[in-house]
Write a protein that holds these residues in place. Structure first.
Motif, PDB file in Angstrom:
ATOM      1  N   PHE A 103       0.823  -1.217   0.000  1.00 16.68           N
ATOM      2  CA  PHE A 103       0.000   0.000   0.000  1.00 16.68           C
ATOM      3  C   PHE A 103       0.853   1.262   0.000  1.00 16.68           C
ATOM      4  O   PHE A 103       0.360   2.346  -0.286  1.00 16.68           O
ATOM      5  N   ASP A 104       2.125   1.123   0.397  1.00 18.12           N
ATOM      6  CA  ASP A 104       3.015   2.295   0.455  1.00 18.12           C
ATOM      7  C   ASP A 104       3.699   2.579  -0.877  1.00 18.12           C
ATOM      8  O   ASP A 104       4.384   3.599  -1.007  1.00 18.12           O
ATOM      9  N   LEU A 105       3.583   1.662  -1.831  1.00 20.65           N
ATOM     10  CA  LEU A 105       4.304   1.859  -3.099  1.00 20.65           C
ATOM     11  C   LEU A 105       3.880   3.181  -3.753  1.00 20.65           C
ATOM     12  O   LEU A 105       2.677   3.461  -3.859  1.00 20.65           O
ATOM     13  N   PRO A 106       4.847   3.964  -4.185  1.00 18.65           N
ATOM     14  CA  PRO A 106       4.495   5.266  -4.777  1.00 18.65           C
ATOM     15  C   PRO A 106       3.545   5.102  -5.960  1.00 18.65           C
ATOM     16  O   PRO A 106       3.741   4.216  -6.788  1.00 18.65           O
ATOM     17  N   TYR A 107       2.533   5.924  -5.993  1.00 20.86           N
ATOM     18  CA  TYR A 107       1.583   6.034  -7.111  1.00 20.86           C
ATOM     19  C   TYR A 107       0.823   4.743  -7.424  1.00 20.86           C
ATOM     20  O   TYR A 107       0.260   4.619  -8.505  1.00 20.86           O
ATOM     21  N   ILE A 108       0.795   3.780  -6.494  1.00 22.23           N
ATOM     22  CA  ILE A 108       0.147   2.499  -6.852  1.00 22.23           C
ATOM     23  C   ILE A 108      -1.368   2.645  -7.008  1.00 22.23           C
ATOM     24  O   ILE A 108      -1.987   1.914  -7.776  1.00 22.23           O
ATOM     25  N   PHE A 109      -1.950   3.610  -6.304  1.00 18.40           N
ATOM     26  CA  PHE A 109      -3.397   3.838  -6.441  1.00 18.40           C
ATOM     27  C   PHE A 109      -3.633   5.196  -7.090  1.00 18.40           C
ATOM     28  O   PHE A 109      -3.457   6.230  -6.448  1.00 18.40           O
ATOM     29  N   PRO A 110      -4.036   5.207  -8.369  1.00 20.86           N
ATOM     30  CA  PRO A 110      -4.254   6.500  -9.021  1.00 20.86           C
ATOM     31  C   PRO A 110      -5.454   7.241  -8.434  1.00 20.86           C
ATOM     32  O   PRO A 110      -5.514   8.471  -8.497  1.00 20.86           O
ATOM     33  N   THR A 111      -6.422   6.500  -7.884  1.00 17.96           N
ATOM     34  CA  THR A 111      -7.629   7.132  -7.312  1.00 17.96           C
ATOM     35  C   THR A 111      -8.048   6.337  -6.080  1.00 17.96           C
ATOM     36  O   THR A 111      -7.582   5.219  -5.859  1.00 17.96           O
ATOM     37  N   LYS A 112      -8.981   6.905  -5.316  1.00 18.27           N
ATOM     38  CA  LYS A 112      -9.546   6.188  -4.171  1.00 18.27           C
ATOM     39  C   LYS A 112     -10.298   4.941  -4.654  1.00 18.27           C
ATOM     40  O   LYS A 112     -10.282   3.900  -4.004  1.00 18.27           O
ATOM     41  N   ASP A 143      -9.806   4.496   5.807  1.00 17.87           N
ATOM     42  CA  ASP A 143      -9.156   5.384   4.867  1.00 17.87           C
ATOM     43  C   ASP A 143      -8.469   6.546   5.578  1.00 17.87           C
ATOM     44  O   ASP A 143      -8.926   6.972   6.628  1.00 17.87           O
ATOM     45  N   ASN A 144      -7.410   7.066   4.974  1.00 19.87           N
ATOM     46  CA  ASN A 144      -7.033   8.433   5.329  1.00 19.87           C
ATOM     47  C   ASN A 144      -6.943   9.188   4.019  1.00 19.87           C
ATOM     48  O   ASN A 144      -7.965   9.661   3.547  1.00 19.87           O
ATOM     49  N   GLY A 145      -5.755   9.212   3.389  1.00 19.92           N
ATOM     50  CA  GLY A 145      -5.728   9.919   2.118  1.00 19.92           C
ATOM     51  C   GLY A 145      -4.363   9.863   1.478  1.00 19.92           C
ATOM     52  O   GLY A 145      -3.468   9.149   1.948  1.00 19.92           O
ATOM     53  N   PHE A 146      -4.202  10.649   0.446  1.00 20.18           N
ATOM     54  CA  PHE A 146      -2.920  10.719  -0.244  1.00 20.18           C
ATOM     55  C   PHE A 146      -2.003  11.682   0.499  1.00 20.18           C
ATOM     56  O   PHE A 146      -2.459  12.663   1.090  1.00 20.18           O
ATOM     57  N   LYS A 147      -0.715  11.339   0.467  1.00 18.12           N
ATOM     58  CA  LYS A 147       0.247  12.071   1.309  1.00 18.12           C
ATOM     59  C   LYS A 147       0.852  13.281   0.606  1.00 18.12           C
ATOM     60  O   LYS A 147       1.005  13.295  -0.609  1.00 18.12           O
ATOM     61  N   VAL A 148       1.211  14.250   1.429  1.00 16.09           N
ATOM     62  CA  VAL A 148       1.978  15.407   0.961  1.00 16.09           C
ATOM     63  C   VAL A 148       3.364  15.316   1.607  1.00 16.09           C
ATOM     64  O   VAL A 148       3.547  14.592   2.580  1.00 16.09           O
ATOM     65  N   THR A 225       4.502  20.301  -0.100  1.00 15.47           N
ATOM     66  CA  THR A 225       4.296  20.044  -1.532  1.00 15.47           C
ATOM     67  C   THR A 225       3.162  19.041  -1.694  1.00 15.47           C
ATOM     68  O   THR A 225       3.197  17.954  -1.093  1.00 15.47           O
ATOM     69  N   LEU A 226       2.175  19.410  -2.514  1.00 14.59           N
ATOM     70  CA  LEU A 226       1.033  18.508  -2.738  1.00 14.59           C
ATOM     71  C   LEU A 226       1.446  17.444  -3.761  1.00 14.59           C
ATOM     72  O   LEU A 226       1.027  17.466  -4.916  1.00 14.59           O
ATOM     73  N   SER A 227       2.262  16.539  -3.298  1.00 15.61           N
ATOM     74  CA  SER A 227       2.841  15.538  -4.195  1.00 15.61           C
ATOM     75  C   SER A 227       1.882  14.374  -4.437  1.00 15.61           C
ATOM     76  O   SER A 227       1.950  13.726  -5.474  1.00 15.61           O
ATOM     77  N   ASN A 228       1.013  14.084  -3.487  1.00 14.67           N
ATOM     78  CA  ASN A 228       0.091  12.941  -3.606  1.00 14.67           C
ATOM     79  C   ASN A 228       0.808  11.695  -4.140  1.00 14.67           C
ATOM     80  O   ASN A 228       0.259  10.975  -4.973  1.00 14.67           O
ATOM     81  N   HIS A 229       1.989  11.460  -3.650  1.00 15.53           N
ATOM     82  CA  HIS A 229       2.840  10.398  -4.193  1.00 15.53           C
ATOM     83  C   HIS A 229       2.524   9.026  -3.629  1.00 15.53           C
ATOM     84  O   HIS A 229       3.000   8.018  -4.126  1.00 15.53           O
ATOM     85  N   GLY A 230       1.766   8.989  -2.558  1.00 10.34           N
ATOM     86  CA  GLY A 230       1.483   7.694  -1.931  1.00 10.34           C
ATOM     87  C   GLY A 230       0.251   7.792  -1.062  1.00 10.34           C
ATOM     88  O   GLY A 230      -0.277   8.887  -0.821  1.00 10.34           O
ATOM     89  N   TYR A 231      -0.177   6.643  -0.593  1.00 16.01           N
ATOM     90  CA  TYR A 231      -1.452   6.548   0.129  1.00 16.01           C
ATOM     91  C   TYR A 231      -1.220   6.169   1.589  1.00 16.01           C
ATOM     92  O   TYR A 231      -0.272   5.443   1.912  1.00 16.01           O
ATOM     93  N   LEU A 232      -2.098   6.663   2.460  1.00 15.74           N
ATOM     94  CA  LEU A 232      -2.090   6.228   3.861  1.00 15.74           C
ATOM     95  C   LEU A 232      -3.483   5.752   4.270  1.00 15.74           C
ATOM     96  O   LEU A 232      -4.456   6.497   4.167  1.00 15.74           O
ATOM     97  N   GLY A 233      -3.535   4.503   4.698  1.00 10.99           N
ATOM     98  CA  GLY A 233      -4.797   3.950   5.208  1.00 10.99           C
ATOM     99  C   GLY A 233      -4.509   2.987   6.347  1.00 10.99           C
ATOM    100  O   GLY A 233      -3.353   2.817   6.754  1.00 10.99           O
TER     101      GLY A 233
END
Ligand code: LMR
Length: 328
Positions: A103-112, A143-148, A225-233
């Motif tokens: 789940f931590d892999l960068p950009y693995i989830f393009p959307t929720k 859920d939480n969200g995409f990380k900055v 930076t609003l990188s949204n590079h990864g997800y936190l849940g």
């Protein structure tokens, strides 16, 4: 003699009924503030669980690492000192279930939605099942969200990360992610992050805005930076022995409470993060930066190879399966 045994029998009956009426206590420990998606959902679960079971269950929620920090809470759950937790999916490696780090892999989830395809389908269920041999039952994904990303200097391109000490959770994928950026990752418990940023033990960190704002990290980080590079849940987990030992009707009511709390949690997560980002902006201490498409592309170029690098740890098949599911 007869009278005496009657008294003894009566006393036993009274104490047994008192015992039968004593509520079953669920200690639910977590590390974030109450005013976050996870914190609010824990409160909602408490309310529903107590109502559904007509008070036969009492849920005590301990937020903000009040009882235990990240690593200790996992041990406390296994030992039965607490019954319920909702650790982030990045914190299951030390337990020996490293697959959650996918789940931590960068950009693995393009959307929720891509994420839900995974958590609500067979992959999500299969991952929770891996916890059973550890004495843990997985009940739900929250859920939480995409990380900055944040630091005290602007972070516009991968080159800006060079040499920065970046706080991470205990995930090897996050370690690889920060190294790919040229930063020095440092694992710290969540409860220690604010002070570490304030004193310069670390230079920066990553989290969704809800965590950043409620821990006041923005007060000690000048740039986001609003990188949204990864997800936190999260995975909501219980001590298996405790859970299996509950009367079936109670367990059923708790499962219902959990399902409803989960629906609530998913509904508020994005809104809470949007509100937190607004609040960070309003606080006026932090510059919020949106990377340009070219800068986003530069981040992706540096971070996507982490998927291949982590195949040995997480499993190539799992990464492929998640990527496929997420693309549906
Ligand atoms: C962190 O440790 O950065 C977060 O995962 C904390 C949390 O549970 O959201």
């Amino acid at each position: 003699m007869k009278f005496k045994s009657l008294v003894v029998a009566l006393a036993a009956a009274v104490s047994m009924s008192a015992f039968a009426q004593a509520p079953i206590v669920i200690k639910f420990s977590h590390v974030v503030a109450t005013d976050t998606p996870k914190g609010q959902a824990a409160e909602r679960f408490k309310e529903l669980a107590e109502k559904n079971t007509k008070g036969r269950v009492k849920v005590e929620v301990y937020p903000n690492s009040q009882l235990y920090k990240d690593k200790e809470e996992m041990e406390a759950l296994q030992l039965g000192a607490v019954q319920m937790l909702a650790p982030s999916l990045a914190k299951f490696g030390p337990l020996g279930v490293k697959e959650f780090e996918a789940f931590d892999l960068p950009y693995i989830f393009p959307t929720k939605q891509a994420l839900y395809n995974v958590t609500e389908g067979p992959i999500g269920k299969g991952l929770l099942a891996k916890l059973e041999p550890k004495g843990i039952t997985g009940l739900a994904y929250w859920d939480n969200g995409f990380k900055v990303m944040s630091a005290n200097k602007p972070l516009h391109t991968p080159a800006d990360f060079k040499g920065l000490k970046m706080r991470i959770q205990s995930s090897k994928v996050l370690d690889a992610q920060m190294r790919a950026l040229g930063a020095n990752p440092q694992v710290l418990a969540f409860s220690e992050v604010y002070q570490a940023l304030q004193t310069g033990v670390v230079d920066g960190t990553e989290n969704p805005p809800s965590n950043m704002y409620t821990q006041k990290m923005h007060e000690v980080q000048k740039h986001v930076t609003l990188s949204n590079h990864g997800y936190l849940g999260y995975a909501v987990i219980v001590n298996k022995k405790f859970w299996d030992g509950l009367p079936a009707d109670i367990r059923g009511q708790l499962e219902k409470a959990m399902a409803d709390a989960t629906t609530f949690e998913k509904a508020i997560a994005q809104r809470d993060n949007d509100m937190a980002l607004d609040a960070i902006k309003k606080a006026g201490k932090t510059t919020i930066y949106t990377p340009t498409p070219a800068e986003q592309a530069a981040f992706r170029k540096v971070l996507l190879p982490v998927h291949k690098e982590m195949e040995g740890r997480i499993g190539k098949d799992l990464i492929t399966a998640i990527t496929k599911e997420a693309a549906k």
